[in-house]
Write an enzyme that holds these catalytic residues in place. Sequence first.
Site, PDB file in Angstrom:
ATOM      1  N   HIS A  99       0.611  -1.182   0.054  1.00  0.00           N
ATOM      2  CA  HIS A  99      -0.086   0.297   0.340  1.00  0.00           C
ATOM      3  C   HIS A  99       0.532   1.051  -0.200  1.00  0.00           C
ATOM      4  CE1 HIS A  99      -4.348   1.420  -0.363  1.00  0.00           C
ATOM      5  NE2 HIS A  99      -4.906   1.414   0.751  1.00  0.00           N
ATOM      6  N   ASN A 158      -6.847   6.517   3.879  1.00  0.00           N
ATOM      7  CA  ASN A 158      -7.864   6.929   4.085  1.00  0.00           C
ATOM      8  C   ASN A 158      -8.180   9.004   3.579  1.00  0.00           C
ATOM      9  OD1 ASN A 158      -7.625   4.677   3.049  1.00  0.00           O
ATOM     10  ND2 ASN A 158      -9.412   3.615   5.079  1.00  0.00           N
ATOM     11  N   ASN A 187      -9.167   4.129  -1.769  1.00  0.00           N
ATOM     12  CA  ASN A 187      -9.863   4.754  -0.604  1.00  0.00           C
ATOM     13  C   ASN A 187      -8.876   5.969  -0.676  1.00  0.00           C
ATOM     14  OD1 ASN A 187     -12.069   3.118   0.095  1.00  0.00           O
ATOM     15  ND2 ASN A 187     -10.944   1.983   0.942  1.00  0.00           N
ATOM     16  N   ASP A 239      -0.426   2.149  -5.404  1.00  0.00           N
ATOM     17  CA  ASP A 239      -0.605   0.928  -5.889  1.00  0.00           C
ATOM     18  C   ASP A 239      -1.977   0.623  -5.859  1.00  0.00           C
ATOM     19  OD1 ASP A 239      -2.234   1.662  -2.888  1.00  0.00           O
ATOM     20  OD2 ASP A 239      -3.035  -0.291  -2.545  1.00  0.00           O
TER      21      ASP A 239
END
Length: 192
Positions: free
Chosen positions: A19, A70, A116, A95
């Site tokens: 991530h 997020n 997100n 990613d």
Amino acid sequence: MKAIIGLGNPGPRYRSTRHNVGHMVIDELARRAGGSLAAHRSGTHVLTGFLPRAQADSRFLLAISDGYMNVSGPPVASLCRYYKIEPPDILVIHDDLDLPEHELRLKSGGGEGGHNGLKSLTGALGSKNYQRLRIGIGRPPGRMDPADYVLAEIRAAQREQYEVTTAKAADVVEDVLVCGFAEAQARLHTGN
């Protein structure tokens, strides 16, 4: 000025996860620029620079949010307002579960594909009209939860390949700055 934004999560717990490939690319670009990111009042860390070898204005701003992926949109949007950078001059590195591992793709605008971090950024900017460098991380094995997969530490045996991918992604960003988005995209997608 072009803003190059790497998406990821803060802190050592997430540093070596799939991530955080966006952060990894920003780290590589900062290393190449001979500088380091510094705290900015927007809730980001930034480094400004330029590429003297580029034909056009190649000033750039490298940045990562201090917050979690997020909720990265508001700090990035605040930073871009501070520097008066409009969405078409933003390149977001992130990613992508829907691309095979280590595949790179440039995209301009479009949806967030369930990401997100992109959703937060689109909401804060009020626009989807920004550029993206998508870094494939592949799908999780078996029935593994995608959240567990993207937040799992990259195994030692895979780290070298991720270092190669990070370097290639940094090359693509430099191509965007030197040649422009359309030419860099054509080069990347045709293998030239």
